[in-house]
Design a protein around this motif. Structure first.
Motif, short mmCIF file in Angstrom:
data_model
loop_
_atom_site.label_atom_id
_atom_site.label_comp_id
_atom_site.label_asym_id
_atom_site.label_seq_id
_atom_site.Cartn_x
_atom_site.Cartn_y
_atom_site.Cartn_z
N GLY A 23 0.80 -1.31 0.17
CA GLY A 23 -0.07 0.12 0.03
C GLY A 23 0.92 1.26 0.06
N LYS A 24 2.01 1.21 0.70
CA LYS A 24 2.79 2.32 0.90
C LYS A 24 3.43 2.82 -0.55
CE LYS A 24 4.00 2.35 5.79
NZ LYS A 24 4.73 2.25 6.83
N ARG A 25 3.85 1.56 -1.30
CA ARG A 25 4.77 1.54 -2.46
C ARG A 25 3.57 2.30 -3.58
NH1 ARG A 25 8.40 -2.77 -5.03
NH2 ARG A 25 9.91 -1.68 -3.65
N ILE A 26 2.43 1.85 -3.56
CA ILE A 26 1.35 2.22 -4.59
C ILE A 26 0.69 3.37 -4.02
CG2 ILE A 26 1.27 0.03 -5.73
CD1 ILE A 26 -1.37 -0.30 -4.45
N VAL A 54 3.44 2.98 -11.26
CA VAL A 54 4.24 3.08 -10.38
C VAL A 54 5.29 1.70 -10.28
CG1 VAL A 54 4.31 2.65 -7.80
CG2 VAL A 54 2.99 4.44 -8.66
N LEU A 55 4.38 0.50 -10.78
CA LEU A 55 4.86 -0.79 -10.54
C LEU A 55 5.86 -1.34 -12.05
CD1 LEU A 55 2.36 -2.55 -8.59
CD2 LEU A 55 4.56 -1.70 -7.59
N GLU A 96 12.60 4.84 -7.68
CA GLU A 96 11.40 4.48 -8.32
C GLU A 96 10.42 5.69 -8.53
OE1 GLU A 96 9.69 1.49 -5.31
OE2 GLU A 96 11.03 0.28 -5.70
N TYR A 97 10.73 6.69 -7.36
CA TYR A 97 9.81 7.82 -7.54
C TYR A 97 10.42 8.65 -9.05
CZ TYR A 97 8.37 12.66 -6.77
OH TYR A 97 7.38 13.84 -6.88
N GLN A 101 7.82 9.53 -12.12
CA GLN A 101 7.83 10.77 -12.65
C GLN A 101 7.95 10.89 -14.06
OE1 GLN A 101 6.37 13.29 -10.78
NE2 GLN A 101 6.02 11.60 -9.53
N ILE A 102 9.06 10.27 -14.49
CA ILE A 102 9.36 10.31 -16.10
C ILE A 102 8.12 9.53 -16.67
CG2 ILE A 102 10.69 9.36 -17.63
CD1 ILE A 102 13.11 9.68 -15.68
#
Length: 115
Positions: A23-26, A54-55, A96-97, A101-102
């Motif tokens: 949950g934190k990751r997504i 995100v993944l 990952e961030y 963003q890209i």
């Protein structure tokens, strides 16, 4: 259990994460994620799209084929280059961030002329 619930659960398990960690990751509360995995809540398209960005998986992973054996392609889990900012290596979260963003930036440019 609906097919999206099953796919979200399998996706989380493929990352070997708990519902809280996933949950934190997504960017989703774990309580909501658990409801999705139980089939109590069906995520909207925007949530699935964001999750796929995100993944780094294809949004088609969530298609309406419950018995699909689609593989989850996990790209960019390891960066090819070690980046530093202010003399400190960036963390996996920061990598990952940056990738997220890209991807969002590129998605906004869809349909425009290449700059």
């Amino acid at each position: 259990m609906n097919h999206i619930a099953e796919k979200v659960r399998k996706l989380r398990e493929s990352f070997q994460l708990t519902p809280v960690e996933f949950g934190k990751r997504i960017g989703m509360p774990s309580t909501h994620l658990i409801k999705i995995e139980k089939g109590e809540v069906i995520p909207d398209v925007d949530s699935l799209k964001f999750m796929s960005i995100v993944l780094n998986i294809d949004i088609s992973y969530f298609d309406d084929e419950p018995n699909s054996n689609q593989k989850i392609e996990l790209v960019d889990r390891q960066c090819l280059y070690d980046l530093t900012v202010d003399g400190k290596p960036i963390t996996n979260f920061e990598r990952e961030y940056i990738v997220r963003q890209i991807r969002l930036l590129r998605e906004m440019k869809v349909g425009r002329l290449h700059e």
